[in-house]
Enzyme design. Structure first.
Site, PDB file in Angstrom:
ATOM      1  N   GLY A 165       1.027  -1.069   0.022  1.00 33.39           N
ATOM      2  CA  GLY A 165      -0.034  -0.248  -0.065  1.00 33.39           C
ATOM      3  C   GLY A 165       1.089   1.189  -0.054  1.00 33.39           C
ATOM      4  O   GLY A 165       1.964   1.349   0.829  1.00 33.39           O
ATOM      5  N   ALA A 166       0.744   2.195  -1.007  1.00 32.24           N
ATOM      6  CA  ALA A 166       1.549   3.164  -1.072  1.00 32.24           C
ATOM      7  C   ALA A 166       1.986   3.852   0.109  1.00 32.24           C
ATOM      8  O   ALA A 166       3.243   4.248   0.272  1.00 32.24           O
ATOM      9  CB  ALA A 166       1.152   4.294  -2.123  1.00 32.24           C
ATOM     10  N   ARG A 218      10.297  -1.128  -5.115  1.00 36.05           N
ATOM     11  CA  ARG A 218       9.140  -1.424  -5.927  1.00 36.05           C
ATOM     12  C   ARG A 218       8.874  -0.101  -6.514  1.00 36.05           C
ATOM     13  O   ARG A 218       9.109   1.004  -5.873  1.00 36.05           O
ATOM     14  CB  ARG A 218       7.773  -1.472  -4.844  1.00 36.05           C
ATOM     15  CG  ARG A 218       7.740  -2.811  -4.453  1.00 36.05           C
ATOM     16  CD  ARG A 218       6.352  -2.928  -3.822  1.00 36.05           C
ATOM     17  NE  ARG A 218       5.273  -3.554  -4.522  1.00 36.05           N
ATOM     18  CZ  ARG A 218       3.934  -3.485  -4.704  1.00 36.05           C
ATOM     19  NH1 ARG A 218       3.431  -3.187  -3.302  1.00 36.05           N
ATOM     20  NH2 ARG A 218       2.967  -4.030  -5.574  1.00 36.05           N
ATOM     21  N   GLN A 220      -5.528  -8.835  -2.419  1.00 40.00           N
ATOM     22  CA  GLN A 220      -5.657  -7.822  -1.332  1.00 40.00           C
ATOM     23  C   GLN A 220      -7.110  -7.599  -0.940  1.00 40.00           C
ATOM     24  O   GLN A 220      -7.444  -7.177   0.455  1.00 40.00           O
ATOM     25  CB  GLN A 220      -4.879  -6.559  -1.818  1.00 40.00           C
ATOM     26  CG  GLN A 220      -3.480  -6.638  -1.822  1.00 40.00           C
ATOM     27  CD  GLN A 220      -3.066  -7.033  -3.210  1.00 40.00           C
ATOM     28  OE1 GLN A 220      -3.901  -7.858  -3.955  1.00 40.00           O
ATOM     29  NE2 GLN A 220      -1.793  -6.669  -3.715  1.00 40.00           N
ATOM     30  N   ASP A 226      -1.708   4.761  -6.192  1.00 36.17           N
ATOM     31  CA  ASP A 226      -0.335   4.614  -5.964  1.00 36.17           C
ATOM     32  C   ASP A 226       0.625   5.926  -6.811  1.00 36.17           C
ATOM     33  O   ASP A 226       1.747   6.104  -6.070  1.00 36.17           O
ATOM     34  CB  ASP A 226       0.265   3.409  -6.727  1.00 36.17           C
ATOM     35  CG  ASP A 226      -0.227   2.031  -5.675  1.00 36.17           C
ATOM     36  OD1 ASP A 226      -1.120   1.503  -5.871  1.00 36.17           O
ATOM     37  OD2 ASP A 226       0.677   1.703  -5.021  1.00 36.17           O
ATOM     38  N   ASN A 268      -3.208   2.434 -10.065  1.00 34.91           N
ATOM     39  CA  ASN A 268      -3.836   1.868  -8.674  1.00 34.91           C
ATOM     40  C   ASN A 268      -3.730   0.193  -9.025  1.00 34.91           C
ATOM     41  O   ASN A 268      -3.450   0.037 -10.415  1.00 34.91           O
ATOM     42  CB  ASN A 268      -5.080   2.080  -8.364  1.00 34.91           C
ATOM     43  CG  ASN A 268      -5.472   1.740  -6.983  1.00 34.91           C
ATOM     44  OD1 ASN A 268      -4.699   1.934  -6.049  1.00 34.91           O
ATOM     45  ND2 ASN A 268      -6.581   1.126  -6.803  1.00 34.91           N
ATOM     46  N   LYS A 269      -4.001  -0.432  -8.319  1.00 35.41           N
ATOM     47  CA  LYS A 269      -3.951  -2.040  -8.427  1.00 35.41           C
ATOM     48  C   LYS A 269      -4.441  -2.458  -9.881  1.00 35.41           C
ATOM     49  O   LYS A 269      -5.586  -1.918 -10.109  1.00 35.41           O
ATOM     50  CB  LYS A 269      -4.531  -2.325  -7.364  1.00 35.41           C
ATOM     51  CG  LYS A 269      -4.762  -4.100  -7.165  1.00 35.41           C
ATOM     52  CD  LYS A 269      -3.285  -4.725  -7.558  1.00 35.41           C
ATOM     53  CE  LYS A 269      -2.211  -4.330  -6.459  1.00 35.41           C
ATOM     54  NZ  LYS A 269      -0.936  -5.041  -6.838  1.00 35.41           N
TER      55      LYS A 269
END
Ligand code: MRU
Length: 373
Positions: free
Chosen positions: A54-55, A96, A219, A260, A270-271
């Site tokens: 998670g950012a 990451r 998640q 993110d 995002n995801k």
């Protein structure tokens, strides 16, 4: 105010300030275990393997990490300290690539250390003798600890404010869809996309949250469904390919997701799977809200095409959750496993930040939000 959840913070520095403590998210929902991180390799590995993820949570971890690693550093003079600061920050930054909070936090910590190093050495004396450097080192580490703690506290406050602004967008009885985990476990506390939901629940609104399971790392199933249902919020889990049916059935009043990295024009990484949800939302006329701390807005990236998307190991798709491999294994077979996608800014109804709800044109509203704070 959102009440403190009776669970440990997702990321913390211990009282002795010699290790980072995280909830190991790879073990959830089955076990809640605190993992201690002491070395650069352990911290890198924990971020890479999504033990902490998670950012915002990654950013806070990186901030504490740079303090911790410099505290443990054996650098004997100013130049050695500065060189190691650069090296450790570059190492952690490579863990990451997509969440901007990681590089943002490391840059902020480096700037703080460099300022403290220079401010204390106007004549250069402290740089060049052992006693002087030892005093300087203490001063720099104190400044770094204050900065990392401020980054942690700002994250907590940002999530609280996102909760307050986001609350104005939800109503009693709403069905809300979310994707991935932009919850408590992705931040220090409260979450971003979940903060309005926690706040609404606290005020007595009856909300029903639908969580995409979020293939391939689940998640949504393992983390979001866990934290919301444990907080007493009605929670329903669905596979990622079911949200269209749910929207068509009229069950979803609005969608909240995290992010993110938000580019200057509002394009949002995002995801993986988020952009598909946004496209569906447009089709069904459902508002699609991105919740973003200011630390995730990246005015240095002009648009989504410039965002580096992390690609992850094929076995996360083919093997991870199965007893036996669930895909072929031959030389003509490959797997595509990007961890994130980019949602076009035109699909985003609004970006909920700690300083207000931003609307299009996002170049203007993002730049105004950042320049005010
Ligand atoms: O790969 P992950 O689990 O780190 O991805 C997390 C997300 O995509 C979240 O939605 C994002 O980081 C926002 S968290 C407040």
């Amino acid at each position: 105010m959102i009440s403190t959840h009776p669970v440990p913070d997702t990321v913390a520095l211990n009282d002795a300030k010699d290790r980072i403590e995280i909830i190991d998210q790879t073990l959830l929902p089955g076990r809640t275990e605190i993992l201690f991180l002491e070395t650069a390799e352990e911290i890198y590995d924990a971020i890479k393997r999504l033990r902490v993820r998670g950012a915002p949570a990654i950013g806070v971890t990186a901030a504490f990490a740079l303090y911790l690693l410099m505290k443990k550093s054996g650098a004997a003079d100013h130049a050695g300290f500065a060189e190691e600061l650069d090296r450790q920050a570059a190492y952690l930054n490579a863990s990451r690539p997509t969440a901007v909070n990681l590089s943002w936090a490391l840059q902020r910590m480096k700037r703080c250390a460099q300022t403290a190093l220079e401010a204390e050495t106007p004549t250069g004396k402290a740089k060049n003798n052992t006693d002087g450097f030892s005093r300087l080192r203490t001063h720099v580490l104190e400044a770094m600890l204050r900065e990392a703690t401020a980054i942690r506290d700002e994250d907590i406050n940002a999530c609280r404010s996102i909760g307050e602004y986001g609350l104005s967008l939800i109503h009693d009885g709403d069905g809300i869809l979310t994707h991935c985990n932009a919850g408590r476990l992705a931040t220090v506390r409260y979450g971003t996309a979940t903060a309005p939901i926690y706040r609404g629940h606290e005020k007595g609104l009856h909300l029903h949250v639908y969580c995409d399971e979020t293939r391939p790392l689940l998640q949504g199933a393992r983390l979001t469904a866990l934290e919301l249902s444990e907080a007493g919020i009605e929670t329903t889990l669905l596979c990622d390919n079911m949200s269209s049916a749910l929207m068509k059935a009229g069950k979803i009043r609005e969608i909240f997701v995290g992010c993110d990295r938000v580019a200057a024009n509002g394009d949002t990484a995002n995801k993986i799977g988020t952009s598909a949800v946004a496209i569906l939302a447009k089709h069904y006329h459902i508002p699609f809200y991105v919740c973003a701390p200011l630390t995730t807005l990246d005015p240095g990236t002009p648009d989504g095409s410039k965002i580096v998307i992390e690609e992850r190991d094929a076995t996360e798709v083919t093997d991870l959750w199965y007893k036996n491999r669930m895909a072929p294994d031959n030389e003509h077979f490959t797997v595509y496993n990007p961890a994130f996608d980019v949602t076009d800014h035109k699909l985003i109804t609004a970006i909920v930040t700690p300083v207000g709800i931003l609307r299009a044109p996002y170049e203007e509203s993002i730049s105004a939000a950042l320049s005010r704070h």
